[in-house]
Each structure stands twice: as C-alpha cells, then as structure tokens.
Design a protein around this motif. Structure first.
Motif, PDB file in Angstrom:
ATOM      1  N   SER A 137      39.183  23.516 -41.065  1.00  0.00           N
ATOM      2  CA  SER A 137      38.868  24.910 -40.766  1.00  0.00           C
ATOM      3  C   SER A 137      38.407  25.560 -42.067  1.00  0.00           C
ATOM      4  CB  SER A 137      40.087  25.639 -40.195  1.00  0.00           C
ATOM      5  OG  SER A 137      39.718  26.913 -39.690  1.00  0.00           O
ATOM      6  N   ILE A 154      30.262  19.799 -42.462  1.00  0.00           N
ATOM      7  CA  ILE A 154      31.053  20.450 -41.427  1.00  0.00           C
ATOM      8  C   ILE A 154      31.236  21.897 -41.872  1.00  0.00           C
ATOM      9  CG2 ILE A 154      33.219  20.500 -40.156  1.00  0.00           C
ATOM     10  CD1 ILE A 154      32.291  17.287 -41.801  1.00  0.00           C
ATOM     11  N   THR A 172      37.864  28.609 -36.377  1.00  0.00           N
ATOM     12  CA  THR A 172      37.608  27.430 -35.553  1.00  0.00           C
ATOM     13  C   THR A 172      38.328  26.218 -36.127  1.00  0.00           C
ATOM     14  OG1 THR A 172      35.400  28.320 -35.102  1.00  0.00           O
ATOM     15  CG2 THR A 172      35.784  26.025 -34.513  1.00  0.00           C
ATOM     16  N   LYS A 174      38.238  22.176 -36.209  1.00  0.00           N
ATOM     17  CA  LYS A 174      37.348  21.041 -35.936  1.00  0.00           C
ATOM     18  C   LYS A 174      38.088  19.743 -36.246  1.00  0.00           C
ATOM     19  CE  LYS A 174      33.346  23.892 -36.920  1.00  0.00           C
ATOM     20  NZ  LYS A 174      32.134  24.139 -37.748  1.00  0.00           N
TER      21      LYS A 174
END
Length: 257
Positions: A137, A154, A172, A174
């Motif tokens: 994140s 990312i 978010t 991931k």
C-alpha cells in the motif's frame, strides 16, 4: 551545547529509532539501505518490523527536511510501532489508514485552507514468507519489483498520509506472489529529483529505473555503492536538494541467505 551539537545528538536518536543496518541483518538479511540526509537530520525514514511469519517494511518522506522533517519522522516511527504491536490482523492499507488517522488527530488537522499541509508519503510492504506473498500500500509512493530482467511498477494511491480531502477514503491494498530472488525497492523522491547533469535537470524516474535494471543482479552492497556513485556523478558538485532514502530487498522464502 550549541545548536549544531544538539542537532547531531538528535540525529543519533533518529538513527537509533530506525534501527541500524546491523540490527536489521537479523530479521532482514538480504537488504541495503541508502540513507543520505540533505542536512544532519532527515525527513526521510525507513521502518522495519516482524510479526510472526511476516516482515513489514516501509520507507517514508515527511513534509520538509531537517529538524521539522525529523520531528515528523519520529512521530511516524512511534505510531507505526504502536499500530502494528496492537493489531491482531495486519493489512498494508489498514496500517496506512490508521497511521493517517493518528497523524491527523495529533496535528489537529481540520482541512482548513489556511492550515499547513503537514503529512508524509509512504511505501509500505508486508512480506509473508509462508504464503510467498507481498502486500503493498502506498501514499504517493510506488513499489518497484524486478523479476527476470523486467521492472514492474506497483503504484501507490495519489494521496498523502495527512489531511487531504474532506472525507478520507481508504488506501488500496495490493497483493501479489513473489519468487525467490525477486528484488524490490522502496524509496523517496530525493534521488530522482536531484538536479545535475550537463543540462542541470532532474535525474528523473526513467533513468532511475534503467539504473536499477542494470544493477539489480549485483550484490546488495555493490548496488548501494553504485547508486551513491551515480548520484555523486550526476550532482557534479551541486548541492543535494532533498533527503535521499532507498531500501532494496532481495526476497527469499526464508528471508535468509
């Protein structure tokens, strides 16, 4: 004790809170840390913790550098320790959410236009060696992963840790599997924003990615040395304009060499 001596003493405290590289070797054997403050103390910091089979690593860039940035970094480190120690279940985005809540509360941020926009950018990664999985994140900061000569970006979310909008939305989370010997890099923007070169321009992300792809297979100490050398060549005597922090980790299912 004069002001410079006091700041140098504060620098020792800050470094002790971040754990020296030798201590990190015990829980994170295959890593390097490039920590190059603009001033004596830094607004950039790294943070590493271990909980069961999971390693939690973060790199952050606080508002400002020097003494104000250092105060923010100490707050961030203390909050992260508290959040992780008190959490039964750990998710990367939930750590950032809680850190943001605590920072906003501590700084008394209301979102008024006239108040200082203090906060921090952060890349936070949880390495689960049992599941062979990474959680990531980010608050404005990305994670770079290099596998089989390919660099994957990312991205983090385009919001800081601090008051940003009237209503805070969740960061978010991931998740992705990792392979043995993958390289990951967490970093602040000081390296790519450095002014230098023949045209006196910033180093830029595209050059940083190219450099990492060229050196990612080398021993970790050598990677750090090359990054330092390239930064010096690029600056060519010009002033360092910001704090620099890069954390590189070679991933292993056991996190041991």
């Amino acid at each position: 004790m004069n002001i410079t001596d006091s700041i140098k003493y504060a620098s020792r405290i800050q470094k002790a809170l971040m754990l020296p590289s030798e201590e990190l070797e015990k829980i994170l054997p295959s890593h390097f840390i490039l920590n190059k403050p603009k001033d004596i103390v830094s607004g950039d910091y790294y943070w590493v913790s271990q909980k069961n089979d999971r390693l939690i690593i973060a790199v952050a860039d606080c508002t400002g550098h020097g003494v104000p940035g250092a105060f923010m970094s100490i707050m961030g480190i203390n909050f992260l320790n508290e959040i992780v120690n008190q959490s039964d279940t750990i998710k990367a985005n939930e750590i950032l959410n809680e850190l943001r809540d605590q920072l906003i509360k501590s700084l008394g941020q209301t979102g008024r236009r006239d108040e200082t926009k203090d906060g921090m950018e952060m890349a936070l990664c949880i390495i689960d060696t049992e599941k062979k999985q990474i959680q990531f994140s980010g608050a404005f900061r990305p994670l770079y992963l290099i596998r089989n000569e390919e660099l994957v970006v990312i991205k983090g979310d385009p919001m800081p840790i601090g008051k940003y909008n009237e209503t805070e939305v969740s960061f978010t989370n991931k998740e992705m599997p990792f392979n043995e010997n993958d390289m990951i890099y967490l970093f602040t923007d000081g390296y790519v924003d450095q002014i230098g070169g023949l045209d006196r321009k910033t180093f830029k992300s595209i050059q940083f990615k190219k450099l990492l792809k060229e050196i990612h297979y080398k021993p970790l100490k050598e990677q750090k040395a090359i990054l330092l050398e390239e930064n010096g060549i690029w600056r060519a005597g010009l002033e360092q304009i910001d704090d620099i922090m890069i954390l590189g980790v070679k991933l292993s299912f056991s996190q041991s060499d």
